[in-house]
Write a protein that holds these residues in place. Sequence first.
Motif, short mmCIF file in Angstrom:
data_model
loop_
_atom_site.label_atom_id
_atom_site.label_comp_id
_atom_site.label_asym_id
_atom_site.label_seq_id
_atom_site.Cartn_x
_atom_site.Cartn_y
_atom_site.Cartn_z
N SER A 186 4.56 12.52 3.22
CA SER A 186 4.12 12.89 1.87
C SER A 186 3.02 13.94 1.93
O SER A 186 3.03 14.92 1.18
CB SER A 186 3.63 11.65 1.12
OG SER A 186 4.67 10.72 0.94
N ALA A 187 2.05 13.73 2.81
CA ALA A 187 0.95 14.68 2.94
C ALA A 187 1.45 16.02 3.46
O ALA A 187 0.99 17.09 3.03
CB ALA A 187 -0.13 14.12 3.87
N GLY A 233 0.78 -1.23 0.00
CA GLY A 233 0.00 0.00 0.00
C GLY A 233 0.80 1.27 0.00
O GLY A 233 0.22 2.37 0.01
N LEU A 234 2.13 1.20 -0.04
CA LEU A 234 2.95 2.41 0.08
C LEU A 234 2.90 3.27 -1.17
O LEU A 234 2.57 4.46 -1.10
CB LEU A 234 4.39 2.02 0.41
CG LEU A 234 5.36 3.18 0.61
CD1 LEU A 234 4.88 4.09 1.73
CD2 LEU A 234 6.76 2.66 0.93
N ALA A 235 3.21 2.70 -2.33
CA ALA A 235 3.26 3.49 -3.56
C ALA A 235 1.88 4.04 -3.92
O ALA A 235 1.74 5.22 -4.25
CB ALA A 235 3.81 2.64 -4.70
N ALA A 236 0.85 3.19 -3.85
CA ALA A 236 -0.49 3.65 -4.21
C ALA A 236 -0.97 4.76 -3.28
O ALA A 236 -1.57 5.75 -3.73
CB ALA A 236 -1.47 2.47 -4.18
N VAL A 294 1.15 8.11 -3.94
CA VAL A 294 0.76 8.73 -5.20
C VAL A 294 -0.65 9.31 -5.10
O VAL A 294 -0.95 10.37 -5.65
CB VAL A 294 0.86 7.72 -6.35
CG1 VAL A 294 0.26 8.30 -7.64
CG2 VAL A 294 2.31 7.34 -6.60
N CYS A 295 -1.53 8.65 -4.36
CA CYS A 295 -2.88 9.17 -4.17
C CYS A 295 -2.85 10.50 -3.42
O CYS A 295 -3.57 11.44 -3.75
CB CYS A 295 -3.73 8.15 -3.42
SG CYS A 295 -5.46 8.62 -3.21
N ILE A 296 -2.00 10.59 -2.39
CA ILE A 296 -1.85 11.84 -1.65
C ILE A 296 -1.30 12.93 -2.56
O ILE A 296 -1.78 14.07 -2.57
CB ILE A 296 -0.94 11.62 -0.44
CG1 ILE A 296 -1.62 10.70 0.58
CG2 ILE A 296 -0.56 12.95 0.21
CD1 ILE A 296 -0.71 10.27 1.71
N CYS A 317 -5.75 4.79 -7.70
CA CYS A 317 -5.09 4.40 -6.44
C CYS A 317 -6.10 4.01 -5.37
O CYS A 317 -5.89 3.02 -4.65
CB CYS A 317 -4.21 5.56 -5.95
SG CYS A 317 -2.83 5.97 -7.04
N LEU A 318 -7.19 4.75 -5.27
CA LEU A 318 -8.20 4.43 -4.25
C LEU A 318 -8.87 3.10 -4.54
O LEU A 318 -9.22 2.36 -3.61
CB LEU A 318 -9.24 5.55 -4.19
CG LEU A 318 -8.78 6.88 -3.60
CD1 LEU A 318 -9.88 7.93 -3.71
CD2 LEU A 318 -8.36 6.72 -2.14
N GLY A 319 -9.07 2.77 -5.80
CA GLY A 319 -9.69 1.50 -6.13
C GLY A 319 -8.77 0.31 -5.89
O GLY A 319 -9.24 -0.79 -5.58
#
Length: 434
Positions: free
Chosen positions: A331-332, A166-169, A172-174, A209-211
């Motif tokens: 990241s955020a 779940g790290l990359a997704a 990138v979503c953030i 990414c959320l999906g």
Amino acid sequence: MRDYLLTLCVTAAVTYLLTGPVRKFAIATGAMPEIRARDVHREPTPRLGGIAMFFGLCAGLLVADHLQNLNSVFELSNEPRALLSGAALIWLIGVLDDKFELDALIKLGAQMISAGVMVMQGLTILWLPIPGIGTVALTQWQGTLLTVALVVLTINAVNFVDGLDGLAAGMVCIAAAAFFLYAYRIWYGYTIEAAAPATLFAAILMGMCLGFLPHNMHPARIFMGDSGSMLIGLILAASAISITGQVDPDALKIFEGSTKAATHAALPVFIPLLLPLTIIAIPMADLVLAIVRRTWKGQSPFAADRGHLHHRLLEIGHSHSRAVLIMYFWSALIAFGTLAYSVHSTSMWIVLAVVFLSAVGLVLLLLPRFTPRAPRWAEAVVPPRYRRRKALVLPEEAEVPAEEREPVPAGVNGSTAIGNRARFSDRSKAGARG
């Protein structure tokens, strides 16, 4: 905004629903490579999650093309078609790599070709805004080289950080969420239609990414693989290129008045324009450190190792989930801190908030080094990790002198051990003891 949210939801739904069948397809085709020395997971996990993400991208573009308020993006610009062409090429290479483990130089060449395909269809950097000078036009070769370099750097930065569930997704979503808010402000606040493609790309990227995240969170049931990491890296780069090289800064009317006033007014706008990769500063820093580390050791920059930032978090003592959340936090902080400063650059509260949150992040990073232990009388009401550990002596070891016992292997750190994590050499003996 409703059309963007609808596109996001459709993209997320298609990606989520297709990930399950893709997982079964990956298992059936044998896209489950053996566990490597640098891997953190302990069981073979199927890859090819990028297949579901790519079809989510196609669904998002198809829906947006049929929405009245977003149809103009396809009519007035060729950027969506350029993005789809480059994404399809990099996705195919990623699928082949997930199955057959392609050479790193082949993937690098494919990344450059994908960027070139987008440049040929108009998705390129045309000019750069420079504070105090204005807009500097780029030649065709300068724009092409800068675009290709930006795409390759972003793809590899995302690919390098894809090391934990779940790290990359999530990262990138953030980044896409912060970029979406910035691009939407340029498009809606300044009524600049050239920012609409970047806004659409960011919304679709969030949906992808959320999906995928529900299937990829720890413990992951499927990995996105290079077919997914290179794909979302390319889309993120395309969003940055679209709004950096296509939006004319003169249309923002920020050069009016005196030179000092114009430069001050342009500063918060130039920061996201000139440094769009600040939203993925953590992956980019990891990429640079990896290249320097491997080159210093005399290795190839593409040689895999266990020196990435997320690996170091595990070595410090963080659990898998906590390491991912800490990476999310930083990241955020960088992405939304930059976004907030671009909106209210004169507010001192934003600077103070960023400084305070940075201090909180440092405390979280060092938390395993300073884990407090509750007193004996309070152990009944605190979580188990704060209680004093009691040594467990097995019956057959009770009469063995301490100096004759086998030493415990170094490097084992509870549930986040990097080395061998098997608690028992023989499962049958473990069951007998229970």
